[in-house]
Design an enzyme around this catalytic site. Structure first.
Site, PDB file in Angstrom:
ATOM      1  N   ASP A  55     -18.167  21.214 -29.951  1.00 13.39           N
ATOM      2  CA  ASP A  55     -18.929  21.032 -31.187  1.00 13.39           C
ATOM      3  C   ASP A  55     -18.834  19.613 -31.732  1.00 13.39           C
ATOM      4  O   ASP A  55     -19.663  19.200 -32.533  1.00 13.39           O
ATOM      5  CB  ASP A  55     -18.345  21.951 -32.283  1.00 13.39           C
ATOM      6  CG  ASP A  55     -18.788  23.386 -32.113  1.00 13.39           C
ATOM      7  OD1 ASP A  55     -19.868  23.607 -31.558  1.00 13.39           O
ATOM      8  OD2 ASP A  55     -18.045  24.280 -32.564  1.00 13.39           O
ATOM      9  N   THR A  80     -11.230  33.867 -31.591  1.00 10.30           N
ATOM     10  CA  THR A  80     -11.371  32.632 -30.816  1.00 10.30           C
ATOM     11  C   THR A  80     -11.719  32.967 -29.372  1.00 10.30           C
ATOM     12  O   THR A  80     -11.282  33.995 -28.843  1.00 10.30           O
ATOM     13  CB  THR A  80     -10.058  31.812 -30.839  1.00 10.30           C
ATOM     14  OG1 THR A  80     -10.054  30.919 -29.715  1.00 10.30           O
ATOM     15  CG2 THR A  80      -8.821  32.688 -30.727  1.00 10.30           C
TER      16      THR A  80
HETATM   17  C1  GLC Z   1     -14.971  26.506 -31.667  1.00  7.94           C
HETATM   18  C2  GLC Z   1     -16.383  27.061 -31.662  1.00  7.94           C
HETATM   19  C3  GLC Z   1     -16.960  27.035 -30.283  1.00  7.94           C
HETATM   20  C4  GLC Z   1     -16.805  25.688 -29.625  1.00  7.94           C
HETATM   21  C5  GLC Z   1     -15.361  25.221 -29.671  1.00  7.94           C
HETATM   22  C6  GLC Z   1     -15.176  23.815 -29.150  1.00  7.94           C
HETATM   23  O1  GLC Z   1     -14.116  27.382 -31.016  1.00  7.94           O
HETATM   24  O2  GLC Z   1     -16.419  28.387 -32.175  1.00  7.94           O
HETATM   25  O3  GLC Z   1     -18.323  27.373 -30.330  1.00  7.94           O
HETATM   26  O4  GLC Z   1     -17.264  25.758 -28.322  1.00  7.94           O
HETATM   27  O5  GLC Z   1     -14.910  25.262 -31.004  1.00  7.94           O
HETATM   28  O6  GLC Z   1     -15.728  22.858 -29.984  1.00  7.94           O
END
Ligand code: GLC
Length: 805
Positions: A497, A712
């Site tokens: 993200d 998670t």
């Molecule tokens: C969080 C988000 C996920 C993303 C991860 C890495 O766990 O929920 O969608 O892929 O962060 O940024």
């Protein structure tokens, strides 16, 4: 330091020291009626939505007294009082003995103080939308005891969590409480907004008690707690007298008092029920609990259901950590993430109004080996949230309506979809997660016809197509959005993200995912005799491979190329020159050559590994970041900025296993395993039976502390890494490949697996003490060729002997 232990037999985690470094939680119910409870009975409940259906309060991010499902006990002979959970009253632990058993969808908290034993079982009955707390009080002293018992819950004033917290000039004035029928508090909300067909108005919640008579009650929070006090010393409990005052234009609570006498050795039972129901229904529900044995039968039903689910895959290895996680806690957490997504925890406040596409498609993977058909339902749902251009809707609303949705416009931050969901654009990875998920489902179920099922696309006018076509479209989505180096464009973001490579930037992680997807599709296309498509894939994959080859930098793969051409993760970079995910995915995708795989994975071990798992990148961004490196906002070695991002540990375990490196795979399992931190719980802080989102790493003064419990993607990646990787269970349409990758020191291990309605008892013999490599397999006494068990040779019950060497 250790606060509790695993009870594998009963599938429980038992907390014997209640002064845990954080509230250690469990989940009850499901989002139809959700409830979370800590080992000290703190937590909250909601109906259908954590954001819009909040029934009871919680104080997020609070280091102070937390609301909860509290039962207070007062000794009326000496005015001493305590709670049936150690908190909120918090008696000295040398006098107060307690045990909390978190189980599968129930929690039992037992205590003994001043000669009174209590045992409270908290649960949401299977398929029901209210909760039950059953308390048993026993006089273990040798004299008669006069006690007052108080059940207590703090209601919200308004189901919308934010409104309840901030819009007080409104929410304080829409509810009142009343005491009804001699056994329940009713909270009335928006009473004057009209009558329903039964003549009842507004919305009503109830908190009732059966088992013992109600002596007094209180529906006003301020009256129960009293000014300048808190949950630990409510005035009503201190005085031994609920005021019978109800709320009108203030905060509501449900408090029910019962005065009882207990002879030595005598036990009395109290059943509290909390829910959102109009009064007549509440009365009827309470009536049902007058029947003897109802609670025990309901708890048994919960256990039977959950233990049944978990029994579909069981391991018996020399590692207690592995057994406890794979048989119980990791598996249970996979169901919880599958059901709850990122909806509500002690960290997530419930404000997300949908499923993250990538999150849920990955979550599904964690339960496929346990309940493939439950997984299939969600896969269909997620395919119906794929747009006909092949991309996934970044956020799939809880009330998703396939065929009628709007979708992101790649150039418009102000689109209807962006306004509704906050997601301005497609992400590069979303639909690519369908490939590993669907291939696992096909293997586990053997349901080849799934590929021909027709599923509607998400958007208005998007039409429908077979699953096979959906998958082809997912590949087309990436292929129509290649950057100038022939790799998938970064779009809004990839899995990370916090990494914005720019719309035209390119991500090696996504490129490896696409490479993997092409392998999956080639197998499917072969099966369908789709020769044109195979020819297309061959060409496209070759070109993609050539592009990826250029991303090799001596002993690692780079992370990507920004849209200005600058490389991210080049070995020469002063910061963030080594990234974890491209290395593991180069192996998982089967792109890396043997030499690259060995080198890349050794670099991971040398550069990224720590006692608590491998870091996401190294060194973290401090001085040399670029605008799209959003992780720079985080402290060093935290979250995506060099933290041990736990989800990635699962891919690392899988990659090492695929290479046959059982020792390494297991080393990574143990480093990141909650269970392995059971005796260092004060370092990890989070529950030792639950995976979190990340663990703080080297630069943090709190190295080893984990965060963001329960909800998670870690649950599913680690599960897959262990089941497919370490245990080496790799089903496909025709049968099961068995390829364990285990620590050389193990003498062997056993697996019990239900597979397409048949039972497999698998015994792996490692007297040769190797890390991997199958020398021989016998199925029901018959020697097989290679390490493949054909499905058509299976009987109802099968003895499979695997010899490594
Ligand atoms: C969080 C988000 C996920 C993303 C991860 C890495 O766990 O929920 O969608 O892929 O962060 O940024």
């Amino acid at each position: 330091m250790q606060y509790g232990h695993f009870d594998l037999e009963n599938k429980e985690y038992v907390i014997t020291n209640p002064a845990t470094p954080a509230p250690w939680a469990n989940y009850l119910g499901d989002p139809e009626y959700g409830a979370m409870i800590s080992n000290n009975a703190a937590g909250y409940s909601f109906v259908k939505s954590g954001a819009n259906g909040r029934l009871s309060r919680f104080r997020f991010n609070s280091e102070m007294a937390l609301p909860g499902r509290y039962i207070y006990i007062r000794d009326n002979d000496n005015a001493d009082y305590w709670s049936a959970s150690w908190q909120p009253v918090g008696k000295p632990l040398d006098q107060y003995k307690s045990e909390c058993r978190h189980g599968t969808a129930y929690t039992v908290i037992s205590a003994e103080y001043s000669g009174i034993k209590s045992e409270t079982t908290y649960y949401v009955p299977y398929g029901k939308t209210y909760e039950v707390w059953r308390a048993k009080l026993t006089n273990s002293s040798d004299k008669e005891r006069k006690l007052s018992v108080f059940g207590f819950i703090e209601f919200t004033n308004e189901p919308n969590y934010e409104q309840d917290q901030v819009n007080l000039q409104y929410t304080l004035f829409i509810t009142r409480t009343s005491f009804e029928g001699g056994n329940r508090i009713i909270q009335h909300m928006n009473e004057n907004t009209g009558f329903d067909e039964n003549g009842y108005n507004g919305q009503e919640r109830f908190f009732g008690m059966v088992g013992q008579p109600v002596t007094a009650s209180c529906g006003s929070l301020s009256d129960f707690i009293g000014p300048y006090r808190t949950f630990s010393n409510p005035i009503a409990v201190e005085n031994g007298k609920c005021s019978n005052v109800m709320n009108y234009n203030s905060n509501s609570c449900g408090a029910l008092q019962s005065d009882i006498t207990l002879a030595p050795g005598e036990t009395k039972e109290f059943i509290f029920v909390l829910g959102e129901r109009k009064d007549p229904e509440a009365a009827a529900i309470l009536e049902e609990y007058k029947a003897a044995g109802k609670v025990d039968a309901e708890v048994k039903q919960l256990k039977d259901y959950w233990h049944g689910q978990l029994s579909n895959f069981r391991v018996d290895t020399p590692s207690d950590e592995f057994n406890n996680m794979i048989n119980v806690w990791n598996a249970y957490q996979c169901f919880i993430t599958f059901i709850w997504s990122r909806a509500a925890s002690f960290v997530y406040c419930g404000l997300r109004n949908g499923y993250g596409y990538r999150d849920t498609v990955q979550d599904i993977q964690g339960i496929i080996h346990l309940d493939p058909e439950m997984a299939a339902e969600k896969i269909r749902f997620m395919l119906s949230a794929q747009v006909s251009n092949g991309g996934g809707l970044p956020l799939v609303k809880f009330d998703h309506n396939a065929g009628h949705e709007t979708c992101p416009d790649e150039n418009d931050e102000h689109s209807v979809y962006a306004k509704e969901t906050g997601h301005p654009s497609y992400r590069a990875d979303d639909a690519l997660w369908l490939f590993p998920t669907i291939v696992k489902y096909l293997g586990e179920s053997g349901n080849k016809g799934f590929l021909d099922e027709v599923i509607t696309y998400a958007e208005e006018g998007g039409g429908k197509a077979t699953v096979y076509e959906h998958l082809k479209n997912a590949i087309r989505f990436s292929m129509e959005r290649l950057g100038s180096h022939d790799m998938p464009a970064g779009l809004h973001a990839d899995w990370n993200d916090c990494l914005r490579l720019g719309a035209q930037g390119e991500s090696t992680f996504v490129a490896f995912q696409l490479y993997y997807a092409m392998n999956v599709m080639r197998d499917m296309a072969k099966d369908k005799n789709d020769t044109d498509y195979i020819a297309y894939l061959d060409g496209a994959q070759k070109k993609l491979g050539d592009a990826l080859e250029k991303c090799w930098d001596e002993d690692r793969f780079i992370r990507g190329i920004r849209d200005n051409g600058v490389i991210v993760g080049a070995k020469k970079d002063p910061e963030a020159n080594m990234w974890l995910n491209p290395q593991s995915w180069s192996v998982i995708s089967r792109f890396a050559s043997d030499e690259q795989a060995e080198k890349a994975m050794n670099s991971v071990h040398d550069i990224l590994n720590t006692p608590y798992g491998a870091k996401l990148l190294e060194p973290p961004y401090k001085y040399h970041h670029f605008k799209g490196a959003l992780m720079q906002v985080f402290n060093l070695d935290t979250k995506e900025n060099g933290g041990i991002f736990s989800q990635s540990q699962g891919w690392l375990i899988l990659a090492e296993s695929l290479l046959g490196h059982g020792d390494r795979a297991f080393e990574y399992f143990l480093e990141s395993s909650p269970a392995a931190m059971n005796d260092k719980a004060e370092i990890r802080v989070m529950e030792p039976y639950v995976h979190g989102q990340f663990t703080e790493s080297k630069a943090s003064p709190y190295e080893g502390r984990s965060h963001v419990h329960w909800l998670t993607g870690t649950a599913s990646t680690v599960m897959v890494g262990c089941v497919e990787g370490i245990c080496g269970m790799r089903p496909d349409l025709g049968g099961l490949t068995i390829a364990p990758s285990i620590p050389a020191k193990w003498d062997g291990f056993r697996i019990e697996k239900n597979f397409r309605g048949k039972k497999l008892n698998i015994a792996v013999d490692n007297s040769a003490h190797v890390q991997s490599g199958v020398k021989e397999i016998t199925l029901n006494g018959e020697k097989l060729t290679g390490n493949y068990v054909p499905a058509d040779k299976l009987k109802d019950v099968n003895e499979i002997k695997v010899v490594l060497g």
